[in-house]
Design a protein around this motif. Structure first.
Motif, PDB file in Angstrom:
ATOM      1  N   MET A  52      -2.347   0.241  49.262  1.00 18.66           N
ATOM      2  CA  MET A  52      -2.090  -1.174  49.459  1.00 18.66           C
ATOM      3  C   MET A  52      -1.532  -1.412  50.853  1.00 18.66           C
ATOM      4  SD  MET A  52      -0.447  -2.332  45.796  1.00 18.66           S
ATOM      5  CE  MET A  52      -0.623  -4.063  46.238  1.00 18.66           C
ATOM      6  N   THR A  53      -1.931  -2.519  51.471  1.00 20.45           N
ATOM      7  CA  THR A  53      -1.433  -2.842  52.795  1.00 20.45           C
ATOM      8  C   THR A  53      -0.370  -3.931  52.716  1.00 20.45           C
ATOM      9  OG1 THR A  53      -3.281  -4.399  53.093  1.00 20.45           O
ATOM     10  CG2 THR A  53      -3.559  -2.180  53.968  1.00 20.45           C
ATOM     11  N   LYS A  54       0.640  -3.793  53.567  1.00 22.00           N
ATOM     12  CA  LYS A  54       1.707  -4.786  53.653  1.00 22.00           C
ATOM     13  C   LYS A  54       1.256  -5.936  54.554  1.00 22.00           C
ATOM     14  CE  LYS A  54       5.372  -1.263  53.486  1.00 22.00           C
ATOM     15  NZ  LYS A  54       6.503  -0.691  54.234  1.00 22.00           N
ATOM     16  N   PRO A  55       1.705  -7.157  54.294  1.00 21.56           N
ATOM     17  CA  PRO A  55       2.521  -7.549  53.136  1.00 21.56           C
ATOM     18  C   PRO A  55       1.668  -7.675  51.878  1.00 21.56           C
ATOM     19  CG  PRO A  55       2.015  -9.464  54.469  1.00 21.56           C
ATOM     20  CD  PRO A  55       1.441  -8.286  55.203  1.00 21.56           C
ATOM     21  N   PHE A  56       2.259  -7.374  50.726  1.00 23.39           N
ATOM     22  CA  PHE A  56       1.512  -7.471  49.485  1.00 23.39           C
ATOM     23  C   PHE A  56       2.279  -8.318  48.484  1.00 23.39           C
ATOM     24  CE2 PHE A  56       3.645  -3.286  49.777  1.00 23.39           C
ATOM     25  CZ  PHE A  56       4.679  -3.510  48.878  1.00 23.39           C
ATOM     26  N   ASN A  57       1.560  -8.797  47.502  1.00 26.89           N
ATOM     27  CA  ASN A  57       2.149  -9.600  46.444  1.00 26.89           C
ATOM     28  C   ASN A  57       2.740  -8.664  45.398  1.00 26.89           C
ATOM     29  OD1 ASN A  57       2.467 -11.173  43.994  1.00 26.89           O
ATOM     30  ND2 ASN A  57       1.160 -12.730  44.922  1.00 26.89           N
ATOM     31  N   ILE A  58       4.006  -8.848  45.060  1.00 23.10           N
ATOM     32  CA  ILE A  58       4.670  -7.967  44.108  1.00 23.10           C
ATOM     33  C   ILE A  58       3.992  -8.009  42.740  1.00 23.10           C
ATOM     34  CG2 ILE A  58       6.342  -9.688  43.339  1.00 23.10           C
ATOM     35  CD1 ILE A  58       6.956  -5.909  43.857  1.00 23.10           C
ATOM     36  N   LEU A  59       3.356  -9.145  42.421  1.00 22.17           N
ATOM     37  CA  LEU A  59       2.626  -9.237  41.160  1.00 22.17           C
ATOM     38  C   LEU A  59       1.427  -8.296  41.157  1.00 22.17           C
ATOM     39  CD1 LEU A  59       2.667 -13.101  40.567  1.00 22.17           C
ATOM     40  CD2 LEU A  59       4.028 -11.377  39.382  1.00 22.17           C
ATOM     41  N   GLU A  60       0.797  -8.146  42.334  1.00 23.89           N
ATOM     42  CA  GLU A  60      -0.337  -7.233  42.432  1.00 23.89           C
ATOM     43  C   GLU A  60       0.125  -5.792  42.296  1.00 23.89           C
ATOM     44  OE1 GLU A  60      -4.084  -6.074  45.369  1.00 23.89           O
ATOM     45  OE2 GLU A  60      -2.566  -7.502  46.046  1.00 23.89           O
ATOM     46  N   VAL A  61       1.294  -5.470  42.860  1.00 24.86           N
ATOM     47  CA  VAL A  61       1.851  -4.124  42.709  1.00 24.86           C
ATOM     48  C   VAL A  61       2.034  -3.801  41.233  1.00 24.86           C
ATOM     49  CG1 VAL A  61       3.816  -2.619  43.180  1.00 24.86           C
ATOM     50  CG2 VAL A  61       3.014  -4.191  44.939  1.00 24.86           C
ATOM     51  N   LYS A  62       2.633  -4.727  40.510  1.00 24.94           N
ATOM     52  CA  LYS A  62       2.858  -4.518  39.075  1.00 24.94           C
ATOM     53  C   LYS A  62       1.529  -4.341  38.345  1.00 24.94           C
ATOM     54  CE  LYS A  62       4.584  -6.867  34.934  1.00 24.94           C
ATOM     55  NZ  LYS A  62       5.171  -8.127  34.404  1.00 24.94           N
ATOM     56  N   ALA A  63       0.536  -5.156  38.682  1.00 27.80           N
ATOM     57  CA  ALA A  63      -0.765  -5.075  38.012  1.00 27.80           C
ATOM     58  C   ALA A  63      -1.416  -3.717  38.254  1.00 27.80           C
ATOM     59  CB  ALA A  63      -1.675  -6.190  38.502  1.00 27.80           C
TER      60      ALA A  63
END
Length: 230
Positions: free
Chosen positions: A100-111
């Motif tokens: 994953m590349t920054k910045p990322f959505n924390i919701l996507e990290v969880k998914a």
């Protein structure tokens, strides 16, 4: 029982944000802000998944991923501000399960975490066979282990998922897009080249000669397929 996540990230604000959100989502989270400490913790303790930053003081994420892969098959999500394809390909090539590349959505990290953990713990009751043998390649569906010629082959979670997909559908040609949809279970930002990286690593582990494969073949212009025919 809560899943244990290790975050190796030198940007403390990002690490704490990830930790707070994941703990609210019922994960147990440990943070290390230094590469050397992160590697030591990863190897000495048991975690269900690691979120690994690429640029770290001490040891960078590439070397950490490499050393973890030499000893453990724990899922790894590599994160970085680097957006170049070569960095993504290198990370996946070293055994990361996702990038994953920054910045990322924390919701996507969880998914993505949930997707990877679900695949790693997917029940196998529907499988007719617990152990599948193709010549001297043996795949144990229950404990997700592989041997070749009686010797253990260490696969990452995604590599095993790909091998299981192939071995359960022998002779069927899968396009890169079909493999992304079936194995990754979400839209991988349209980058089908991650499949090629995982296929290459899988071949390096189960093929004695990658230029003359025994199991995984390329259907040029279409995709890949597995055959048990000599």
């Amino acid at each position: 029982m809560m899943n244990k996540i290790l975050i190796i990230e030198d940007e403390e604000a990002i690490a704490e944000l990830e930790k707070d959100y994941l703990e609210i989502s019922d994960f147990e989270v440990t943070i290390e802000n230094d590469g050397e400490k992160g590697l030591k913790t990863a190897l000495s303790e048991e975690f269900d998944l690691i979120i690994l930053d690429l640029m770290l003081p001490g040891i960078d994420g590439y070397e950490i991923c490499k050393q973890i892969r030499n000893q453990k098959n724990i899922p790894i999500i590599m994160v970085s501000a680097k957006k170049d394809d070569i960095d993504k390909i290198r990370g996946l090539g070293l055994g990361a399960d996702d990038y994953m590349t920054k910045p990322f959505n924390i919701l996507e990290v969880k998914a993505r975490i949930k997707t990877i953990l679900r695949r790693a713990s997917q029940p196998v009751a529907a499988e007719k066979k617990k152990i599948i043998r193709v010549r001297d390649l043996e795949v144990n569906i229950v404990n997700r282990s592989v041997t070749l010629g009686g010797k253990e082959v260490r696969l990452t979670a995604k590599e095993f998922d790909l091998l299981q997909l192939f071995i359960n559908n022998r002779g069927k040609v899968f396009s890169r897009e079909a493999m992304l949809e079936t194995v990754w279970k979400y839209d991988y930002m349209g980058d089908a080249r991650t499949v090629d990286v995982h296929i290459r690593r899988l071949r390096e582990k189960i093929e004695r000669n990658t230029s003359q494969p025994e199991f995984i073949f390329t259907k040029w212009g279409v995709g890949y397929y597995f055959t048990d025919k000599d």
